[in-house]
Design a protein around this motif. Structure first.
Motif, PDB file in Angstrom:
ATOM      1  N   ILE A 115       0.851  -1.186   0.000  1.00  0.00           N
ATOM      2  CA  ILE A 115       0.000   0.000   0.000  1.00  0.00           C
ATOM      3  C   ILE A 115       0.888   1.238   0.000  1.00  0.00           C
ATOM      4  CG2 ILE A 115      -1.833   1.257   1.188  1.00  0.00           C
ATOM      5  CD1 ILE A 115      -2.671  -1.485   0.097  1.00  0.00           C
ATOM      6  N   GLY A 116       0.852   2.004  -1.083  1.00  0.00           N
ATOM      7  CA  GLY A 116       1.621   3.234  -1.165  1.00  0.00           C
ATOM      8  C   GLY A 116       0.990   4.323  -0.319  1.00  0.00           C
ATOM      9  N   VAL A 117       1.799   4.971   0.517  1.00  0.00           N
ATOM     10  CA  VAL A 117       1.289   5.955   1.479  1.00  0.00           C
ATOM     11  C   VAL A 117       2.005   7.290   1.298  1.00  0.00           C
ATOM     12  CG1 VAL A 117       0.997   6.517   3.924  1.00  0.00           C
ATOM     13  CG2 VAL A 117       0.759   4.138   3.151  1.00  0.00           C
ATOM     14  N   ALA A 118       1.225   8.366   1.442  1.00  0.00           N
ATOM     15  CA  ALA A 118       1.794   9.715   1.519  1.00  0.00           C
ATOM     16  C   ALA A 118       1.403  10.342   2.844  1.00  0.00           C
ATOM     17  CB  ALA A 118       1.288  10.576   0.366  1.00  0.00           C
ATOM     18  N   VAL A 119       2.314  11.067   3.444  1.00  0.00           N
ATOM     19  CA  VAL A 119       2.035  11.818   4.664  1.00  0.00           C
ATOM     20  C   VAL A 119       1.998  13.296   4.308  1.00  0.00           C
ATOM     21  CG1 VAL A 119       2.868  12.469   6.957  1.00  0.00           C
ATOM     22  CG2 VAL A 119       3.055  10.086   6.181  1.00  0.00           C
ATOM     23  N   VAL A 120       0.899  13.949   4.644  1.00  0.00           N
ATOM     24  CA  VAL A 120       0.734  15.376   4.363  1.00  0.00           C
ATOM     25  C   VAL A 120       0.832  16.130   5.685  1.00  0.00           C
ATOM     26  CG1 VAL A 120      -0.795  17.149   3.432  1.00  0.00           C
ATOM     27  CG2 VAL A 120      -0.713  14.872   2.377  1.00  0.00           C
ATOM     28  N   GLY A 121       1.871  16.921   5.817  1.00  0.00           N
ATOM     29  CA  GLY A 121       2.127  17.650   7.051  1.00  0.00           C
ATOM     30  C   GLY A 121       3.273  17.025   7.815  1.00  0.00           C
ATOM     31  N   TYR A 122       4.395  17.741   7.931  1.00  0.00           N
ATOM     32  CA  TYR A 122       5.574  17.219   8.609  1.00  0.00           C
ATOM     33  C   TYR A 122       5.970  18.145   9.757  1.00  0.00           C
ATOM     34  CZ  TYR A 122       9.908  14.513   9.015  1.00  0.00           C
ATOM     35  OH  TYR A 122      10.926  13.697   9.463  1.00  0.00           O
ATOM     36  N   GLY A 123       4.941  18.569  10.518  1.00  0.00           N
ATOM     37  CA  GLY A 123       5.200  19.467  11.637  1.00  0.00           C
ATOM     38  C   GLY A 123       5.401  18.717  12.929  1.00  0.00           C
ATOM     39  N   TYR A 124       4.441  18.827  13.861  1.00  0.00           N
ATOM     40  CA  TYR A 124       4.578  18.215  15.188  1.00  0.00           C
ATOM     41  C   TYR A 124       4.436  16.692  15.134  1.00  0.00           C
ATOM     42  CZ  TYR A 124       3.291  16.767  19.903  1.00  0.00           C
ATOM     43  OH  TYR A 124       3.216  16.106  21.096  1.00  0.00           O
ATOM     44  N   TRP A 125       3.351  16.181  14.519  1.00  0.00           N
ATOM     45  CA  TRP A 125       3.047  14.756  14.543  1.00  0.00           C
ATOM     46  C   TRP A 125       3.497  14.038  13.278  1.00  0.00           C
ATOM     47  CZ3 TRP A 125       2.484  11.896  18.499  1.00  0.00           C
ATOM     48  CH2 TRP A 125       1.861  10.655  18.446  1.00  0.00           C
ATOM     49  N   GLY A 126       3.668  14.764  12.190  1.00  0.00           N
ATOM     50  CA  GLY A 126       4.054  14.161  10.923  1.00  0.00           C
ATOM     51  C   GLY A 126       5.290  13.279  10.990  1.00  0.00           C
ATOM     52  N   PRO A 127       6.385  13.703  11.660  1.00  0.00           N
ATOM     53  CA  PRO A 127       7.573  12.841  11.742  1.00  0.00           C
ATOM     54  C   PRO A 127       7.296  11.475  12.363  1.00  0.00           C
ATOM     55  CG  PRO A 127       8.139  15.082  12.331  1.00  0.00           C
ATOM     56  CD  PRO A 127       6.645  15.056  12.196  1.00  0.00           C
ATOM     57  N   ASN A 128       6.373  11.428  13.338  1.00  0.00           N
ATOM     58  CA  ASN A 128       6.011  10.145  13.946  1.00  0.00           C
ATOM     59  C   ASN A 128       5.284   9.250  12.946  1.00  0.00           C
ATOM     60  OD1 ASN A 128       7.032  10.765  16.585  1.00  0.00           O
ATOM     61  ND2 ASN A 128       5.236  12.043  16.909  1.00  0.00           N
ATOM     62  N   LEU A 129       4.403   9.858  12.139  1.00  0.00           N
ATOM     63  CA  LEU A 129       3.698   9.089  11.114  1.00  0.00           C
ATOM     64  C   LEU A 129       4.678   8.557  10.067  1.00  0.00           C
ATOM     65  CD1 LEU A 129       0.552  11.353  10.551  1.00  0.00           C
ATOM     66  CD2 LEU A 129       0.599   9.115  11.649  1.00  0.00           C
ATOM     67  N   VAL A 130       5.597   9.413   9.630  1.00  0.00           N
ATOM     68  CA  VAL A 130       6.572   9.011   8.615  1.00  0.00           C
ATOM     69  C   VAL A 130       7.428   7.857   9.138  1.00  0.00           C
ATOM     70  CG1 VAL A 130       8.652   9.746   7.399  1.00  0.00           C
ATOM     71  CG2 VAL A 130       6.622  11.223   7.414  1.00  0.00           C
ATOM     72  N   ARG A 131       7.929   7.995  10.352  1.00  0.00           N
ATOM     73  CA  ARG A 131       8.777   6.948  10.937  1.00  0.00           C
ATOM     74  C   ARG A 131       8.025   5.623  11.033  1.00  0.00           C
ATOM     75  NH1 ARG A 131       8.801   5.497  16.114  1.00  0.00           N
ATOM     76  NH2 ARG A 131       7.799   7.463  16.758  1.00  0.00           N
ATOM     77  N   ASN A 132       6.776   5.665  11.502  1.00  0.00           N
ATOM     78  CA  ASN A 132       6.026   4.431  11.696  1.00  0.00           C
ATOM     79  C   ASN A 132       5.552   3.824  10.380  1.00  0.00           C
ATOM     80  OD1 ASN A 132       5.264   3.532  14.677  1.00  0.00           O
ATOM     81  ND2 ASN A 132       5.496   5.768  14.674  1.00  0.00           N
ATOM     82  N   PHE A 133       5.117   4.646   9.435  1.00  0.00           N
ATOM     83  CA  PHE A 133       4.724   4.098   8.138  1.00  0.00           C
ATOM     84  C   PHE A 133       5.919   3.447   7.449  1.00  0.00           C
ATOM     85  CE2 PHE A 133       0.710   6.728   7.787  1.00  0.00           C
ATOM     86  CZ  PHE A 133      -0.120   5.643   7.578  1.00  0.00           C
ATOM     87  N   ASN A 134       7.090   4.030   7.634  1.00  0.00           N
ATOM     88  CA  ASN A 134       8.303   3.473   7.018  1.00  0.00           C
ATOM     89  C   ASN A 134       8.609   2.073   7.556  1.00  0.00           C
ATOM     90  OD1 ASN A 134      10.720   4.053   5.254  1.00  0.00           O
ATOM     91  ND2 ASN A 134      11.777   3.646   7.194  1.00  0.00           N
ATOM     92  N   ASP A 135       8.131   1.795   8.787  1.00  0.00           N
ATOM     93  CA  ASP A 135       8.397   0.504   9.422  1.00  0.00           C
ATOM     94  C   ASP A 135       7.184  -0.423   9.412  1.00  0.00           C
ATOM     95  OD1 ASP A 135      10.958   1.375  10.030  1.00  0.00           O
ATOM     96  OD2 ASP A 135      10.385   2.120  12.015  1.00  0.00           O
ATOM     97  N   THR A 136       6.064   0.000   8.821  1.00  0.00           N
ATOM     98  CA  THR A 136       4.836  -0.787   8.875  1.00  0.00           C
ATOM     99  C   THR A 136       4.799  -1.843   7.774  1.00  0.00           C
ATOM    100  OG1 THR A 136       3.573   1.060   9.832  1.00  0.00           O
ATOM    101  CG2 THR A 136       2.307  -0.690   8.756  1.00  0.00           C
ATOM    102  N   PRO A 137       4.660  -3.116   8.131  1.00  0.00           N
ATOM    103  CA  PRO A 137       4.562  -4.166   7.111  1.00  0.00           C
ATOM    104  C   PRO A 137       3.361  -3.926   6.187  1.00  0.00           C
ATOM    105  CG  PRO A 137       4.911  -5.122   9.293  1.00  0.00           C
ATOM    106  CD  PRO A 137       4.624  -3.664   9.500  1.00  0.00           C
ATOM    107  N   GLY A 138       3.569  -4.118   4.900  1.00  0.00           N
ATOM    108  CA  GLY A 138       2.491  -3.932   3.940  1.00  0.00           C
ATOM    109  C   GLY A 138       2.363  -2.518   3.425  1.00  0.00           C
ATOM    110  N   ALA A 139       3.098  -1.578   4.023  1.00  0.00           N
ATOM    111  CA  ALA A 139       3.042  -0.175   3.602  1.00  0.00           C
ATOM    112  C   ALA A 139       4.361   0.227   2.949  1.00  0.00           C
ATOM    113  CB  ALA A 139       2.765   0.735   4.786  1.00  0.00           C
ATOM    114  N   ARG A 140       4.265   1.117   1.979  1.00  0.00           N
ATOM    115  CA  ARG A 140       5.471   1.713   1.372  1.00  0.00           C
ATOM    116  C   ARG A 140       5.312   3.221   1.401  1.00  0.00           C
ATOM    117  NH1 ARG A 140       7.452   3.288  -3.839  1.00  0.00           N
ATOM    118  NH2 ARG A 140       5.454   2.809  -4.835  1.00  0.00           N
TER     119      ARG A 140
END
Length: 345
Positions: free
Chosen positions: A2-27
């Motif tokens: 599943i290709g994922v985009a994160v919109v917003g890299y402020g307060y919470w965005g870095p946490n989403l990016v880090r976790n999506f990068n490590d989530t099985p089934g997600a790219r």
């Protein structure tokens, strides 16, 4: 994948990016932000990830199947609706939207297009809150009250009140833990900074049964407190999120009523209250990061056509309460029936 985009890299965005990068089934395909410095930080840490300041580019990218939105609340509806209309699954920060009417439109659009709409109610994916829900259903008996305090000398917000910033956490937890839904809300609060939204607030939530809930939120406290009490007819829970280990404590404490006060008439003293004081125990809890659990569930729902624990409807229920609380604040604590909010929405 599943290709994922994160919109917003402020307060919470870095946490989403880090976790999506490590989530099985997600790219992790792309990160979008208007701030060039933030995008440079993404590229230096994740060189294979596309960066852009153009949201339309994200919508057009066929490699992106899901979009996670971590932007200011005022932009949630516009971005989430655009993503759904582009055929993308959506994961959006809490609160889902600034109004129940907008939240309902997102829920309807996701259902119409058969897309997954998830709201980041992170706390319900913690082992502590999941254990609290289990205990509320199996150990506590009849639930009498739900009482939470979330205070600190916090970051004052200019666009939202302390209710929308902090109480949203407790409302999402309460929505998950309790089987009953509130029918009315009363809220009082005040601002100590001229022209700014409330920095202290107290919410009282009424239910059809004898259950009552109270939420206290405050940006102007000398200490940080994150504590919830749930009292039942058989047992009681104290949930302290700041505890490093024993976040949940279960108390075998309560009262028993001796006699019948209705039959006693004027001799109501015959209905004596007895106190039960038993053991306390603290269950063992998993320490897996809640956000990681949440994102794995989101990806799994996309893959298997499932429904997230915190779906759009859960986000809508919380926003209805927030909206009613805001109306009550403006009217010095008047009780607002949530049915009235539903009719407006």
């Amino acid at each position: 994948m599943i290709g994922v985009a994160v919109v917003g890299y402020g307060y919470w965005g870095p946490n989403l990016v880090r976790n999506f990068n490590d989530t099985p089934g997600a790219r992790l395909v792309s990160v979008c932000d208007l701030n060039k410095d933030r995008l440079s930080a993404v590229q230096s840490r994740f060189p294979a990830v596309k960066i852009t300041d153009d949201f339309e580019e994200v919508l057009r990218d066929p490699d992106i199947h899901a979009i996670a939105i971590a932007t200011p609340v005022s932009s949630h509806f516009r971005l989430a609706m655009s993503a759904l209309m582009a055929g993308k699954h959506v994961f959006v920060e809490k609160p889902i939207t600034p109004s129940a009417e907008e939240a309902q439109r997102l829920v309807d659009e996701a259902a119409r297009r058969k897309l997954v709409l998830a709201v980041d109610h992170t706390f319900i994916h913690t082992a502590a809150v999941q254990k609290m829900r289990e205990l509320a259903q199996t150990e506590l008996g009849e639930i009498y009250y739900y009482d939470s305090v979330r205070v600190n000398l916090g970051l004052f917000q200019h666009d939202v009140s302390v209710v929308w910033d902090l109480a949203v956490h407790d409302l999402s937890i309460m929505d998950y833990v309790l089987s009953q839904r509130p029918v009315a809300v009363s809220a009082t609060g005040i601002s100590h900074v001229a022209g700014e939204p409330e920095n202290i607030a107290y919410l009282n939530l009424l239910f059809e049964s004898n259950l009552i809930a109270h939420i206290h939120v405050n940006w102007l406290a000398p200490v940080k407190v994150r504590r919830t009490l749930v009292g039942g007819s058989r047992k009681m829970i104290v949930y302290d999120d700041l505890e490093p280990s024993e976040k949940i404590k279960v108390y075998d404490k309560g009262i028993t009523l001796n006699g019948n006060p209705q039959k006693a008439g004027e001799n109501r003293y015959q209905a004596l209250v007895g106190y039960r004081s038993g053991d306390m125990w603290a269950p063992h809890l998993d320490v897996t990061e809640a956000l990681g659990n949440e994102l794995r569930e989101f990806i799994g729902c996309i893959e298997n056509n499932g429904t997230p624990t915190a779906d759009g409807r859960a986000g809508l229920r919380v926003v209805r309460i927030l909206e009613a609380a805001t109306l009550s604040l403006a009217q010095r604590g008047r009780v607002i029936e949530l049915e009235d909010v539903r009719r407006v929405a």
